[in-house]
Structures are given as C-alpha cells and as structure tokens.
Write a protein that holds these residues in place. Sequence first.
Motif, mmCIF file in Angstrom:
data_model
loop_
_atom_site.group_PDB
_atom_site.id
_atom_site.type_symbol
_atom_site.label_atom_id
_atom_site.label_comp_id
_atom_site.label_asym_id
_atom_site.label_seq_id
_atom_site.Cartn_x
_atom_site.Cartn_y
_atom_site.Cartn_z
ATOM 1 N N PHE A 1 0.340 -1.052 0.030
ATOM 2 C CA PHE A 1 -0.141 0.162 0.004
ATOM 3 C C PHE A 1 0.510 1.903 0.117
ATOM 4 C CE2 PHE A 1 0.357 -1.331 5.010
ATOM 5 C CZ PHE A 1 0.064 0.003 5.074
ATOM 6 N N VAL A 2 2.147 1.714 0.428
ATOM 7 C CA VAL A 2 2.698 2.161 0.563
ATOM 8 C C VAL A 2 2.719 2.638 -1.053
ATOM 9 C CG1 VAL A 2 5.134 3.060 0.533
ATOM 10 C CG2 VAL A 2 3.789 2.202 2.893
ATOM 11 N N GLY A 3 3.465 1.508 -1.671
ATOM 12 C CA GLY A 3 3.426 1.978 -2.954
ATOM 13 C C GLY A 3 3.015 2.686 -4.440
ATOM 14 N N ALA A 4 1.336 1.965 -3.315
ATOM 15 C CA ALA A 4 -0.068 2.146 -4.100
ATOM 16 C C ALA A 4 -0.333 3.926 -3.968
ATOM 17 C CB ALA A 4 -1.095 1.984 -3.792
ATOM 18 N N ILE A 5 0.487 4.103 -2.590
ATOM 19 C CA ILE A 5 0.108 5.680 -2.354
ATOM 20 C C ILE A 5 1.603 6.603 -2.354
ATOM 21 C CG2 ILE A 5 1.482 7.640 0.127
ATOM 22 C CD1 ILE A 5 -0.175 4.961 1.892
ATOM 23 N N GLN A 6 2.439 5.718 -3.132
ATOM 24 C CA GLN A 6 3.877 7.018 -3.415
ATOM 25 C C GLN A 6 3.056 6.990 -5.141
ATOM 26 O OE1 GLN A 6 6.881 8.330 -2.709
ATOM 27 N NE2 GLN A 6 5.659 7.339 -0.587
ATOM 28 N N LEU A 7 2.513 6.318 -6.238
ATOM 29 C CA LEU A 7 1.401 6.053 -7.011
ATOM 30 C C LEU A 7 1.058 7.842 -6.936
ATOM 31 C CD1 LEU A 7 1.305 2.915 -8.922
ATOM 32 C CD2 LEU A 7 2.930 4.387 -8.981
ATOM 33 N N SER A 8 0.552 7.474 -6.061
ATOM 34 C CA SER A 8 -0.712 8.540 -6.355
ATOM 35 C C SER A 8 -0.137 9.621 -5.851
ATOM 36 C CB SER A 8 -1.533 8.637 -5.019
ATOM 37 O OG SER A 8 -2.583 7.162 -5.182
ATOM 38 N N VAL A 9 0.881 10.202 -5.398
ATOM 39 C CA VAL A 9 1.755 10.944 -5.391
ATOM 40 C C VAL A 9 2.604 12.073 -6.450
ATOM 41 C CG1 VAL A 9 3.133 12.194 -3.687
ATOM 42 C CG2 VAL A 9 1.953 10.841 -2.660
ATOM 43 N N ALA B 1 2.901 9.451 -9.079
ATOM 44 C CA ALA B 1 2.435 9.383 -10.817
ATOM 45 C C ALA B 1 0.956 9.874 -10.726
ATOM 46 C CB ALA B 1 3.129 8.349 -11.441
ATOM 47 N N ARG B 2 0.382 10.274 -10.392
ATOM 48 C CA ARG B 2 -1.001 10.801 -10.425
ATOM 49 C C ARG B 2 -1.710 10.532 -11.665
ATOM 50 N NH1 ARG B 2 -3.479 13.293 -6.145
ATOM 51 N NH2 ARG B 2 -4.823 14.861 -6.928
ATOM 52 N N ALA B 3 -0.843 11.475 -12.643
ATOM 53 C CA ALA B 3 -1.304 11.385 -13.909
ATOM 54 C C ALA B 3 -1.612 9.954 -14.939
ATOM 55 C CB ALA B 3 -0.803 12.351 -15.009
ATOM 56 N N LEU B 4 -1.303 8.449 -14.021
ATOM 57 C CA LEU B 4 -1.427 7.476 -14.182
ATOM 58 C C LEU B 4 -3.148 7.260 -15.304
ATOM 59 C CD1 LEU B 4 0.807 5.609 -12.778
ATOM 60 C CD2 LEU B 4 1.316 5.795 -14.938
ATOM 61 N N VAL B 5 -3.370 6.822 -15.783
ATOM 62 C CA VAL B 5 -4.846 6.450 -16.086
ATOM 63 C C VAL B 5 -5.497 5.468 -15.632
ATOM 64 C CG1 VAL B 5 -5.167 7.581 -18.106
ATOM 65 C CG2 VAL B 5 -4.006 5.493 -18.288
ATOM 66 N N PRO B 6 -6.325 4.540 -15.285
ATOM 67 C CA PRO B 6 -6.453 3.369 -14.665
ATOM 68 C C PRO B 6 -5.680 2.427 -15.040
ATOM 69 C CG PRO B 6 -9.329 4.671 -14.704
ATOM 70 C CD PRO B 6 -7.441 5.002 -15.409
ATOM 71 N N VAL B 7 -6.098 2.233 -15.934
ATOM 72 C CA VAL B 7 -5.495 0.810 -16.400
ATOM 73 C C VAL B 7 -4.075 0.626 -16.618
ATOM 74 C CG1 VAL B 7 -4.679 -0.418 -18.751
ATOM 75 C CG2 VAL B 7 -6.672 0.308 -18.647
#
Length: 357
Positions: free
Chosen positions: A184-192, A194-200
Amino acid sequence: MSEPEAGAEHGAHGRPLTRSQKWQGFKESPYFPAIVLLFILSAAAGLFAGSYTYAMANPTPHSVPTAVVSEPDTSRGREFVAGMDKALDASLVIRVYPTAAAAREALEEQKVFAIVRSGPRGVSLDVAAASGAAVAQLLAESAVKVGDALNIPVAVRDVKPLQKGDPRGLALFYISLAAVIVGFVGAIQLSVHARALVPVERIGFTILYSLLGAFAIAAVVDWLLGAVDLPFVESWLILAFTMFTSGMVFTMFNTLIGRWAMLPTWGVMVLLGNPSSGGAVSWPLLPSLLGHIGRWLPPGASVNAQHTAVYYQGHQRLFPYLVLAAWALVSCTVFWVWRHRHPGGRAHMPQHAATVT
C-alpha cells in the motif's frame, strides 16, 4: 467607478469576518488537515501498540485441535487426556482417528496441532512447531507437567520442526508484513508521484512493483541471508499477490474517500490484519474473535499460504488464495467503476478538438 462606489466596496471588504467565514477559511487552509493529522497519528500510534499487545502480550489457548489415535483404551491414557484438557483450561478439541497414519495426515493438512497416542509404556505426544512454535511449546510443557503429576511417562516429539534459520517461526510473518506494507505504500507513492496515470496504467504499475518487490523480498531472505529455504517461485508469487492486493485496497479507498484513504487501509491491513494473521502468534492462542477474522483478511491469507508452501508442501489449500483474490477483485472493480472519482488520472484531448482554422 465613482469615488463613493469605490469607498463602499472598500468598506465592504473591510468588514470583520463572521464566525462562519473564519471557519470556512480555516477549513480551506493547510492548517486544518495538519491538525486533524496530529490527532489521527496520535490515535493510530496508540491503536497500533494496543492491537499487537492485545493479540500477543499474553497468548492463551482457546481452541487447540488435537488428534487422539483411537480412544485411549487404558485408564492411564484417558487420565492423561483429561489432565491435559484441564491444564489447558478445557481448550483441547479432541478428534479421534483410527490409525496413527490418519492422525499424521490430519496434522499435515493442519487440521490438528498435536497427536496423542497411548500404550503400555506410557503416552507419546507429537507436536508440530511449524504449525505454531508457541502452541507446540505450550503443549509440550503441559504434557510433561501432567505426566509428572499423574506419574505417567510422556515422550514428546516435534515431527514438524522449524527451519534452523528461523527458530521462532517469525520469518514468514515478517516477509508477509513487508509485502503488505510495501504494497500500500507503493500505491500511495504512485498517487503522489505519478498522479497522471490512467486506471489501466495504475493497475499495470501496481502489478509491476508487486512482482519486483516480492522478488526482492524472497531473494534477500532466501538467497542473501539464507534465513529460510523457500520454494522460491511459489513464495515469490504469494508475496506478489499480497503486495498487489494491498496496493489495490489503498487505491480502492483512495477512490472512495480521497486523501483520507490511508485510515481504512491502515486499519484493515495493519491494525486488524497483521495481529490476527497467525504469523507471530498462531490462531489457537489468539483471542477467539481475532483468530476467526484474521483468516478472511489479506495479511492472514498471505501468512497461511506462505506457511503451507514452506512447511506443508503438497497440502496447499485454496482458501487463502480465494481470500486474496476476493479482496483484489473487489478493490479493482470499485476503482474501475468509480475511476472518475480517483484523484489521479489525466484528461485526454478528444480527436476532433485539435483543428486548424
């Protein structure tokens, strides 16, 4: 604009703010979430310590499935079983098997934690440290005390010992804990970052960091440190599945409640999930409610799958994988259905928008 009008406007701006305006301004400032976080982090620290202390500080047997080979046909055998049950506060759950082979198969399938056999020379007790070091130790110590008290010879044997590099059986708990937290820390870091990632793309990168992170965990513990001899591919994939599930659980909550997603994620995966996983203290010694809940949460499912892969090869069960799959599927579905609510992503320019006039 005339001077009176300008003065009137200036006067309106100069009026003192009302209480509701001050509160609204405070809520929109960075101080509001910072102060909320102060209280949340303080509460989380106490709850974190409390959850582990409640589950592990004083392990007490609640329900210990124990195999008895046939009914003890001697008075000494029946007396020993009754004495063990009394010594363990009536926590033994006796399951009778017709042969020693049938009882051993039940132990291999983790249906029981010990095997009691009685004979003319006394009683033998087979325990399995791999099923829980604390449970095996408790059963062995209780058996010796009961045997001494009743003057019955007792032979205790560990038929499923832990590996030498992991004498307390905690390594599998720690690698599962690492997979949960890094997931879940990895998912947090993606949100911070790499916010521009689309869902896929977000799901794809969650899969990628799960595979690479799980490989690193397994390689360090097995190849570099030699602490546990893992069935490498199976353990790697279990860890990767755990990391992916944990990451998508955060992503689901981030979609539903935005910036406060860490609260339910931490609550489910750490405060509740890890103490009840059975990794540090086996489930028969956990408070009964935790022992039941833990098997339905990702940390408990991960520990169970990993534990069986390492120590009970050939007896792997489907249930832990179904639990991980259910959490991952629900999380991905919620994220996908309500992806427009996720704080990340980027807008794509329509094909007809760029035209030359």
